[in-house]
Design a protein around this motif. Structure first.
Motif, PDB file in Angstrom:
ATOM      1  N   ASP A  77     -35.115  41.141 -37.048  1.00  0.00           N
ATOM      2  CA  ASP A  77     -35.215  41.125 -38.505  1.00  0.00           C
ATOM      3  C   ASP A  77     -34.525  39.901 -39.100  1.00  0.00           C
ATOM      4  O   ASP A  77     -34.398  39.792 -40.321  1.00  0.00           O
ATOM      5  CB  ASP A  77     -34.700  42.418 -39.137  1.00  0.00           C
ATOM      6  CG  ASP A  77     -33.258  42.744 -38.796  1.00  0.00           C
ATOM      7  OD1 ASP A  77     -32.590  41.926 -38.134  1.00  0.00           O
ATOM      8  OD2 ASP A  77     -32.787  43.829 -39.196  1.00  0.00           O
TER       9      ASP A  77
ATOM     10  N   HIS B 171     -21.734  43.257 -37.465  1.00  0.00           N
ATOM     11  CA  HIS B 171     -22.840  44.197 -37.697  1.00  0.00           C
ATOM     12  C   HIS B 171     -24.138  43.691 -37.080  1.00  0.00           C
ATOM     13  O   HIS B 171     -25.111  44.447 -36.971  1.00  0.00           O
ATOM     14  CB  HIS B 171     -23.039  44.424 -39.194  1.00  0.00           C
ATOM     15  CG  HIS B 171     -23.630  43.251 -39.921  1.00  0.00           C
ATOM     16  ND1 HIS B 171     -22.906  42.119 -40.236  1.00  0.00           N
ATOM     17  CD2 HIS B 171     -24.887  43.019 -40.391  1.00  0.00           C
ATOM     18  CE1 HIS B 171     -23.684  41.250 -40.868  1.00  0.00           C
ATOM     19  NE2 HIS B 171     -24.895  41.772 -40.982  1.00  0.00           N
ATOM     20  N   LEU B 172     -24.167  42.425 -36.673  1.00  0.00           N
ATOM     21  CA  LEU B 172     -25.376  41.811 -36.116  1.00  0.00           C
ATOM     22  C   LEU B 172     -25.319  41.768 -34.599  1.00  0.00           C
ATOM     23  O   LEU B 172     -24.272  41.479 -34.014  1.00  0.00           O
ATOM     24  CB  LEU B 172     -25.517  40.370 -36.610  1.00  0.00           C
ATOM     25  CG  LEU B 172     -26.073  40.104 -37.998  1.00  0.00           C
ATOM     26  CD1 LEU B 172     -26.031  38.607 -38.273  1.00  0.00           C
ATOM     27  CD2 LEU B 172     -27.506  40.601 -38.113  1.00  0.00           C
ATOM     28  N   ARG B 173     -26.442  42.025 -33.971  1.00  0.00           N
ATOM     29  CA  ARG B 173     -26.607  41.700 -32.553  1.00  0.00           C
ATOM     30  C   ARG B 173     -27.205  40.298 -32.520  1.00  0.00           C
ATOM     31  O   ARG B 173     -28.357  40.098 -32.928  1.00  0.00           O
ATOM     32  CB  ARG B 173     -27.528  42.709 -31.861  1.00  0.00           C
ATOM     33  CG  ARG B 173     -27.753  42.414 -30.366  1.00  0.00           C
ATOM     34  CD  ARG B 173     -28.613  43.507 -29.738  1.00  0.00           C
ATOM     35  NE  ARG B 173     -28.985  43.195 -28.370  1.00  0.00           N
ATOM     36  CZ  ARG B 173     -28.242  43.436 -27.303  1.00  0.00           C
ATOM     37  NH1 ARG B 173     -27.051  43.992 -27.464  1.00  0.00           N
ATOM     38  NH2 ARG B 173     -28.656  43.118 -26.090  1.00  0.00           N
TER      39      ARG B 173
ATOM     40  N   ASN C 289     -21.478  42.269 -29.361  1.00  0.00           N
ATOM     41  CA  ASN C 289     -22.745  42.054 -30.068  1.00  0.00           C
ATOM     42  C   ASN C 289     -23.389  40.715 -29.711  1.00  0.00           C
ATOM     43  O   ASN C 289     -24.258  40.228 -30.426  1.00  0.00           O
ATOM     44  CB  ASN C 289     -22.528  42.126 -31.584  1.00  0.00           C
ATOM     45  CG  ASN C 289     -21.554  41.059 -32.092  1.00  0.00           C
ATOM     46  OD1 ASN C 289     -20.626  40.673 -31.380  1.00  0.00           O
ATOM     47  ND2 ASN C 289     -21.742  40.616 -33.329  1.00  0.00           N
TER      48      ASN C 289
ATOM     49  N   ASN D 243     -28.074  42.456 -44.644  1.00  0.00           N
ATOM     50  CA  ASN D 243     -28.805  43.699 -44.393  1.00  0.00           C
ATOM     51  C   ASN D 243     -29.633  43.645 -43.119  1.00  0.00           C
ATOM     52  O   ASN D 243     -30.523  44.478 -42.921  1.00  0.00           O
ATOM     53  CB  ASN D 243     -29.705  44.006 -45.589  1.00  0.00           C
ATOM     54  CG  ASN D 243     -28.915  44.243 -46.855  1.00  0.00           C
ATOM     55  OD1 ASN D 243     -27.900  44.939 -46.836  1.00  0.00           O
ATOM     56  ND2 ASN D 243     -29.350  43.650 -47.962  1.00  0.00           N
ATOM     57  N   CYS D 244     -29.344  42.682 -42.252  1.00  0.00           N
ATOM     58  CA  CYS D 244     -30.067  42.543 -40.989  1.00  0.00           C
ATOM     59  C   CYS D 244     -29.263  43.157 -39.852  1.00  0.00           C
ATOM     60  O   CYS D 244     -28.058  43.413 -39.993  1.00  0.00           O
ATOM     61  CB  CYS D 244     -30.338  41.068 -40.691  1.00  0.00           C
ATOM     62  SG  CYS D 244     -31.333  40.235 -41.960  1.00  0.00           S
ATOM     63  N   SER D 245     -29.913  43.384 -38.731  1.00  0.00           N
ATOM     64  CA  SER D 245     -29.216  43.979 -37.589  1.00  0.00           C
ATOM     65  C   SER D 245     -29.414  43.210 -36.287  1.00  0.00           C
ATOM     66  O   SER D 245     -28.553  43.256 -35.409  1.00  0.00           O
ATOM     67  CB  SER D 245     -29.666  45.433 -37.391  1.00  0.00           C
ATOM     68  OG  SER D 245     -31.067  45.488 -37.147  1.00  0.00           O
ATOM     69  N   LYS D 246     -30.549  42.506 -36.148  1.00  0.00           N
ATOM     70  CA  LYS D 246     -30.836  41.784 -34.911  1.00  0.00           C
ATOM     71  C   LYS D 246     -31.345  40.388 -35.244  1.00  0.00           C
ATOM     72  O   LYS D 246     -32.407  40.249 -35.851  1.00  0.00           O
ATOM     73  CB  LYS D 246     -31.890  42.525 -34.078  1.00  0.00           C
ATOM     74  CG  LYS D 246     -31.438  43.860 -33.503  1.00  0.00           C
ATOM     75  CD  LYS D 246     -32.612  44.650 -32.934  1.00  0.00           C
ATOM     76  CE  LYS D 246     -33.369  43.876 -31.895  1.00  0.00           C
ATOM     77  NZ  LYS D 246     -34.505  44.674 -31.328  1.00  0.00           N
TER      78      LYS D 246
END
Length: 201
Positions: free
Chosen positions: A98, A52-54, A78, A28-31
């Protein structure tokens, strides 16, 4: 393998089991900020597998040229070029993350730098950020294997300030920074992956 770039066999060996944990921990993280990206093998593997992650790699200035080149060749959308980050000295990135990941770093850092790493986490992370730290750890001051004992002696022969850290001391630092241990994952080769969640400060 890209033979003209630094290569870590340990990274090749542990990237698959680490990824299994990160797929859940960072779902559920993005960065994510990786502290101490080294050769960049982890960054490339995880960014490719977790689109989905940077994935923001970072390391000290001396490691940036080769790290930058590996990430540049990966051409992953990404996976931006790495940041210069000496956790004990450099200014923190203006952005917040995050998720934070670091592998095989705490036993290399002198203990005062380990303390700085944790104390600076609140400036690096958003509320409810996830922190994952991979490496060998002691329990109740005891080594978990003869190989870890030998590794600790090898580290101290290079620099007396290095050494395998005790999990109680590490979780205490994390707690002071507002991070609570959620999972202590057993990993191959007598390593652990500690998964924390930011729950305070």
């Amino acid at each position: 393998m890209q033979s003209d770039l630094p290569f870590s066999q340990a990274c090749e060996n542990n990237k698959a089991p680490i990824l299994v944990v990160l797929q859940q921990a960072f779902a559920n993280c993005s960065k994510v900020l990786e502290v101490g990206s080294g050769t960049g093998q982890h960054a490339v593997h995880f960014a490719a597998a977790l689109p989905h992650l940077r994935w923001q790699a970072s390391d000290q200035a001396m490691y940036l040229p080769d790290l930058t080149e590996r990430l540049r060749r990966a051409t992953l959308p990404n996976l931006p070029l790495p940041l210069q980050l000496d956790i004990s000295a450099d200014a923190l990135p203006e952005q917040q993350f995050d998720a934070v990941f670091s592998a095989n770093t705490l036993h290399i850092m002198p203990w005062p730098v380990v303390e700085q790493f944790f104390s600076r986490l609140t400036g690096l992370t958003t509320q409810q950020a996830t922190l994952c730290i991979y490496g060998p750890f002691n329990y109740n001051g005891r080594f978990t294997s003869d190989s870890n004992r030998a590794f600790d002696l090898s580290l101290k022969s290079r620099d007396p300030a290095m050494g395998i850290r005790d999990i109680a001391a590490v979780t205490a630092l994390a707690g002071a920074a507002g991070f609570t241990l959620q999972h202590d994952h057993s990993m191959p080769a007598n390593n652990r992956l500690l998964q924390f969640l930011r729950t305070g400060t």
